[in-house]
Write an enzyme that holds these catalytic residues in place. Structure first.
Site, PDB file in Angstrom:
ATOM      1  N   HIS A  33       7.166   5.172  -3.767  1.00 56.14           N
ATOM      2  CA  HIS A  33       5.891   4.313  -4.446  1.00 56.14           C
ATOM      3  C   HIS A  33       5.261   5.415  -5.025  1.00 56.14           C
ATOM      4  CE1 HIS A  33       6.730   0.406  -2.817  1.00 56.14           C
ATOM      5  NE2 HIS A  33       7.377   1.064  -1.909  1.00 56.14           N
ATOM      6  N   LEU A 123      18.933   0.418  -1.802  1.00 49.53           N
ATOM      7  CA  LEU A 123      19.901   1.820  -2.519  1.00 49.53           C
ATOM      8  C   LEU A 123      19.919   1.214  -3.902  1.00 49.53           C
ATOM      9  CD1 LEU A 123      22.527   1.906   0.356  1.00 49.53           C
ATOM     10  CD2 LEU A 123      20.761   3.275   0.042  1.00 49.53           C
ATOM     11  N   SER A 124      18.928   0.420  -4.581  1.00 51.63           N
ATOM     12  CA  SER A 124      18.981   0.160  -5.808  1.00 51.63           C
ATOM     13  C   SER A 124      20.484  -0.221  -6.571  1.00 51.63           C
ATOM     14  CB  SER A 124      18.648   1.293  -6.649  1.00 51.63           C
ATOM     15  OG  SER A 124      17.964   1.136  -7.825  1.00 51.63           O
ATOM     16  N   SER A 125      20.911  -1.415  -6.092  1.00 53.49           N
ATOM     17  CA  SER A 125      22.017  -2.245  -6.602  1.00 53.49           C
ATOM     18  C   SER A 125      21.557  -2.664  -7.909  1.00 53.49           C
ATOM     19  CB  SER A 125      22.530  -3.249  -5.663  1.00 53.49           C
ATOM     20  OG  SER A 125      21.428  -3.974  -5.460  1.00 53.49           O
ATOM     21  N   ASP A 170      14.682   4.510 -10.449  1.00 51.36           N
ATOM     22  CA  ASP A 170      16.171   4.037  -9.871  1.00 51.36           C
ATOM     23  C   ASP A 170      17.012   4.122 -11.457  1.00 51.36           C
ATOM     24  OD1 ASP A 170      14.761   3.723  -7.551  1.00 51.36           O
ATOM     25  OD2 ASP A 170      14.925   1.395  -7.711  1.00 51.36           O
ATOM     26  N   TYR A 222       5.587  -5.610  -3.339  1.00 50.05           N
ATOM     27  CA  TYR A 222       5.656  -4.564  -4.060  1.00 50.05           C
ATOM     28  C   TYR A 222       4.582  -4.586  -5.117  1.00 50.05           C
ATOM     29  CZ  TYR A 222       8.079  -1.128  -7.140  1.00 50.05           C
ATOM     30  OH  TYR A 222       8.210   0.129  -8.174  1.00 50.05           O
TER      31      TYR A 222
HETATM   32  C1  GLA Z   1      11.777   0.482  -5.826  1.00 48.84           C
HETATM   33  C2  GLA Z   1      11.606   0.676  -7.059  1.00 48.84           C
HETATM   34  C3  GLA Z   1      11.226   2.101  -7.854  1.00 48.84           C
HETATM   35  C4  GLA Z   1      10.249   2.573  -6.737  1.00 48.84           C
HETATM   36  C5  GLA Z   1      10.597   2.342  -5.327  1.00 48.84           C
HETATM   37  C6  GLA Z   1       9.631   2.944  -4.418  1.00 48.84           C
HETATM   38  O1  GLA Z   1      13.361   0.965  -5.535  1.00 48.84           O
HETATM   39  O2  GLA Z   1      12.633   0.017  -7.956  1.00 48.84           O
HETATM   40  O3  GLA Z   1      11.025   2.226  -8.997  1.00 48.84           O
HETATM   41  O4  GLA Z   1       9.129   2.422  -6.955  1.00 48.84           O
HETATM   42  O5  GLA Z   1      11.008   0.970  -5.082  1.00 48.84           O
HETATM   43  O6  GLA Z   1       9.638   4.157  -4.273  1.00 48.84           O
END
Ligand code: GLA
Length: 391
Positions: A33, A123-125, A170, A222
């Protein structure tokens, strides 16, 4: 890749694919964050990837087959509107939409997508999908985009088309990731540097603990955190800070009375987390993994208490990690509110650690977690597929 995906593509579209692209999911060692607060992050790409097979079409139609869902979405590049039913399609459409906004002329394509990154797991899919699509489209349609521009456009697609106000971390790591390295990124200047992650030599590994908790309200929470952190920054700016990066905890204390308790705690997380990233980089330079681990624990505490994005299932990883001798550090990863945590763990203790976590989760009535021993992989790639005569 064996030939089975190409055969499926042929079966669906009655034509051979011309291009394969892929992009990785990520972990983030530390710096959570902080990206949208113009601070520092230290992510790494993982071996789990999202893939796209594609071929150009002579018209303006886009047909996308999502292999993991057995679903197809079709749209016209001249009339792109979000899909109500199929969330996954909006990440693909968002990329077309953003490229059109850039004034690029796009033709239609046939595409098939599938992925290894667990969905909504932290994990940013989503970035892996966006980046695999933009990387593949650029290669297929011969669009010349710099890697940084690719990352920024993928972020804009998520911000403005999908509607999640994420930062750049990400998409950036999914484009720029490098095997066996972490990437330090200053999210304000976009200066970056790679740091070798010599985990193997140290007998260590990174274990992902997926809590299997999926929070539907995660994106509104968020966006709310983002708001609160920016409110706090306005107060700090009035006190002379240019950005979070040059705000100190002393300055924050001096503003405590006029800020309100929630913005104060959000700001305290951001300021201390930026410090932890800076210290983590110095630890990595010396292969000081014990030092790095302590910072991971501290980051979790701050995310739990000050930024308030943890949940009991994520705290479990932290709590077990804290007292488990082979665990050097553990914390939640990504946005939080569920999803995954990472642990820096001695390889030989990994299985025992997983057993402990499973037993504790069961005892507390939590969903059964899943584990992934992740390797640090390469950023996005695209390659033309040579005609082989067969399908
Ligand atoms: C998600 C968002 C990122 C980042 C993280 C927290 O993954 O896509 O940009 O803000 O949360 O660090």
């Amino acid at each position: 890749m064996d030939g089975s995906k190409e055969r499926t593509f042929f079966h669906i579209f009655h034509a051979a694919p011309e291009l394969l692209s892929s992009a990785p999911g990520r972990i983030n060692l530390i710096g959570e964050h902080t990206d949208y607060n113009n601070g520092y992050v230290l992510p790494a790409a993982i071996h789990l990837r999202t893939y796209l097979l594609a071929a150009a079409r002579p018209d303006n139609r886009v047909r996308v087959w999502a292999h993991d869902f057995n679903e197809e979405e079709t749209f016209d590049v001249e009339a792109i509107v979000p899909s109500e039913k199929r969330c996954w399609a909006n990440y693909v459409k968002g990329i077309f939409w953003v490229l059109k906004q850039e004034g690029l002329r796009l033709g239609g394509i046939n595409a098939m997508i599938w992925g290894e990154v667990p969905l909504e797991s932290g994990l940013s899919s989503s970035a892996a999908l966006e980046v695999s699509v933009i990387k593949g489209l650029c290669a297929l349609l011969e669009i010349d985009l710099l890697p940084l521009k690719m990352a920024k456009l993928a972020q804009r697609a998520e911000n403005d088309f999908v509607g999640v106000k994420c930062g750049l971390m990400d998409q950036f790591i999914s484009v720029f990731g490098r095997k066996d390295s972490a990437l330090f990124l200053d999210c304000e200047t976009l200066d970056y540097a790679y740091y070798p992650l010599n985990l193997k030599k140290a007998g260590l590994g990174i274990l992902v603990h997926d809590t299997k908790v999926r929070r539907k309200l995660a994106s509104s929470e968020y966006n709310r955190r983002r708001e609160e952190a920016s409110q706090a920054l306005e107060v700090l700016k009035n006190k002379g800070a240019r950005s979070y990066k040059d705000a100190t905890t002393e300055l924050l204390e001096s503003a405590k009375g006029i800020m309100g308790p929630i913005p104060y705690r959000r700001a305290r997380h951001v300021i201390t987390e930026d410090d932890r990233v800076r210290i983590a980089v110095r630890a990595l330079e010396k292969d000081d993994f014990a030092g790095l681990g302590v910072l991971l624990f501290q980051s979790h505490e701050s995310l739990r208490d000050d930024y308030e994005v943890s949940c009991p299932e994520l705290d479990l990883l932290y709590e077990v990690g804290r007292e488990f001798p082979g665990c050097l550090g553990a914390r939640l990863v990504g946005a939080g509110f569920g999803g995954s945590g990472i642990a820096l763990i001695e390889k030989r203790a990994g299985k025992e650690f997983q057993k402990r976590l499973l037993a504790e989760a069961e005892k507390r009535g939590f969903p059964r977690p899943e584990f992934h021993e992740v390797a640090i992989g390469q950023g996005a790639e695209a390659s033309k597929i040579k005609e082989s005569g067969g399908s």
